[in-house]
Design a protein around this motif. Structure first.
Motif, PDB file in Angstrom:
ATOM      1  N   LEU A   5      44.371 101.952   2.464  1.00 16.34           N
ATOM      2  CA  LEU A   5      45.256 102.905   3.119  1.00 16.34           C
ATOM      3  C   LEU A   5      45.746 102.251   4.402  1.00 16.34           C
ATOM      4  O   LEU A   5      44.935 101.745   5.195  1.00 16.34           O
ATOM      5  N   ALA A   6      47.061 102.249   4.608  1.00 16.83           N
ATOM      6  CA  ALA A   6      47.646 101.678   5.821  1.00 16.83           C
ATOM      7  C   ALA A   6      48.346 102.774   6.608  1.00 16.83           C
ATOM      8  O   ALA A   6      48.975 103.664   6.032  1.00 16.83           O
ATOM      9  N   ALA A   7      48.231 102.696   7.937  1.00 15.58           N
ATOM     10  CA  ALA A   7      48.904 103.643   8.820  1.00 15.58           C
ATOM     11  C   ALA A   7      49.496 102.865   9.987  1.00 15.58           C
ATOM     12  O   ALA A   7      48.877 101.939  10.511  1.00 15.58           O
ATOM     13  N   ALA A   8      50.716 103.246  10.367  1.00 18.34           N
ATOM     14  CA  ALA A   8      51.390 102.611  11.490  1.00 18.34           C
ATOM     15  C   ALA A   8      51.965 103.698  12.380  1.00 18.34           C
ATOM     16  O   ALA A   8      52.432 104.726  11.897  1.00 18.34           O
ATOM     17  N   GLY A   9      51.957 103.467  13.667  1.00 20.85           N
ATOM     18  CA  GLY A   9      52.495 104.442  14.612  1.00 20.85           C
ATOM     19  C   GLY A   9      52.498 103.868  16.004  1.00 20.85           C
ATOM     20  O   GLY A   9      52.480 102.661  16.195  1.00 20.85           O
ATOM     21  N   GLY A  10      52.503 104.746  16.978  1.00 22.14           N
ATOM     22  CA  GLY A  10      52.454 104.293  18.357  1.00 22.14           C
ATOM     23  C   GLY A  10      53.150 105.242  19.298  1.00 22.14           C
ATOM     24  O   GLY A  10      53.816 106.194  18.881  1.00 22.14           O
ATOM     25  N   GLU A  11      52.979 104.971  20.578  1.00 18.49           N
ATOM     26  CA  GLU A  11      53.636 105.731  21.630  1.00 18.49           C
ATOM     27  C   GLU A  11      53.673 104.885  22.887  1.00 18.49           C
ATOM     28  O   GLU A  11      52.916 103.919  23.027  1.00 18.49           O
ATOM     29  N   ASN A  12      54.570 105.228  23.783  1.00 14.43           N
ATOM     30  CA  ASN A  12      54.702 104.516  25.059  1.00 14.43           C
ATOM     31  C   ASN A  12      54.829 103.003  24.879  1.00 14.43           C
ATOM     32  O   ASN A  12      54.208 102.223  25.587  1.00 14.43           O
ATOM     33  N   LEU A  14      53.701 101.024  22.595  1.00 19.83           N
ATOM     34  CA  LEU A  14      52.539 100.321  22.080  1.00 19.83           C
ATOM     35  C   LEU A  14      52.332 100.768  20.641  1.00 19.83           C
ATOM     36  O   LEU A  14      52.052 101.938  20.376  1.00 19.83           O
ATOM     37  N   GLY A  15      52.502  99.832  19.706  1.00 23.22           N
ATOM     38  CA  GLY A  15      52.352 100.141  18.294  1.00 23.22           C
ATOM     39  C   GLY A  15      50.952  99.851  17.795  1.00 23.22           C
ATOM     40  O   GLY A  15      50.246  99.005  18.343  1.00 23.22           O
ATOM     41  N   HIS A  16      50.559 100.569  16.747  1.00 23.26           N
ATOM     42  CA  HIS A  16      49.234 100.400  16.150  1.00 23.26           C
ATOM     43  C   HIS A  16      49.364 100.279  14.635  1.00 23.26           C
ATOM     44  O   HIS A  16      50.086 101.046  14.016  1.00 23.26           O
ATOM     45  N   LEU A  17      48.657  99.326  14.066  1.00 19.85           N
ATOM     46  CA  LEU A  17      48.547  99.173  12.619  1.00 19.85           C
ATOM     47  C   LEU A  17      47.073  99.207  12.271  1.00 19.85           C
ATOM     48  O   LEU A  17      46.273  98.467  12.864  1.00 19.85           O
ATOM     49  N   ARG A  18      46.717 100.061  11.324  1.00 22.63           N
ATOM     50  CA  ARG A  18      45.348 100.134  10.837  1.00 22.63           C
ATOM     51  C   ARG A  18      45.387 100.135   9.314  1.00 22.63           C
ATOM     52  O   ARG A  18      46.204 100.821   8.708  1.00 22.63           O
TER      53      ARG A  18
END
Length: 85
Positions: A5-12, A14-18
């Motif tokens: 399962l992959a999730a991508a997002g972020g705010e301000n 700064l992006g995050h990939l898990r």
């Protein structure tokens, strides 16, 4: 293939990939992207690489499951909101 399962997002800006292995609940990839809030993530058809697209038009591709960067670019003038291999 349903194993990850992959999730991508972020705010301000700064992006995050898990990416999680669903059989073990272990995080396989945990990566931050400074200056790029992520909007999309996709696995390659053979599940040998993973790619992200960001709000600032950036694209990133890495090996899977290691997460070693293959390519990064700021190629789009506007936000990338979808990604398909």
């Amino acid at each position: 293939d349903g194993r990850y399962l992959a999730a991508a997002g972020g705010e301000n800006k700064l992006g995050h990939l898990r990416v999680w292995d669903l059989s073990t609940s272990k995080v396989e990839i945990s990566r931050e992207f400074a200056g790029e809030e992520l909007r999309a993530v996709a696995f390659s058809p053979a599940s040998t690489s993973i790619a992200t697209a960001g709000a600032n038009g950036g694209l990133w591709e890495g090996t899977f499951p290691a997460g070693v960067q293959l390519m990064a670019t700021k190629g789009h003038a506007k936000a990338a909101t979808a990604l398909v291999y």
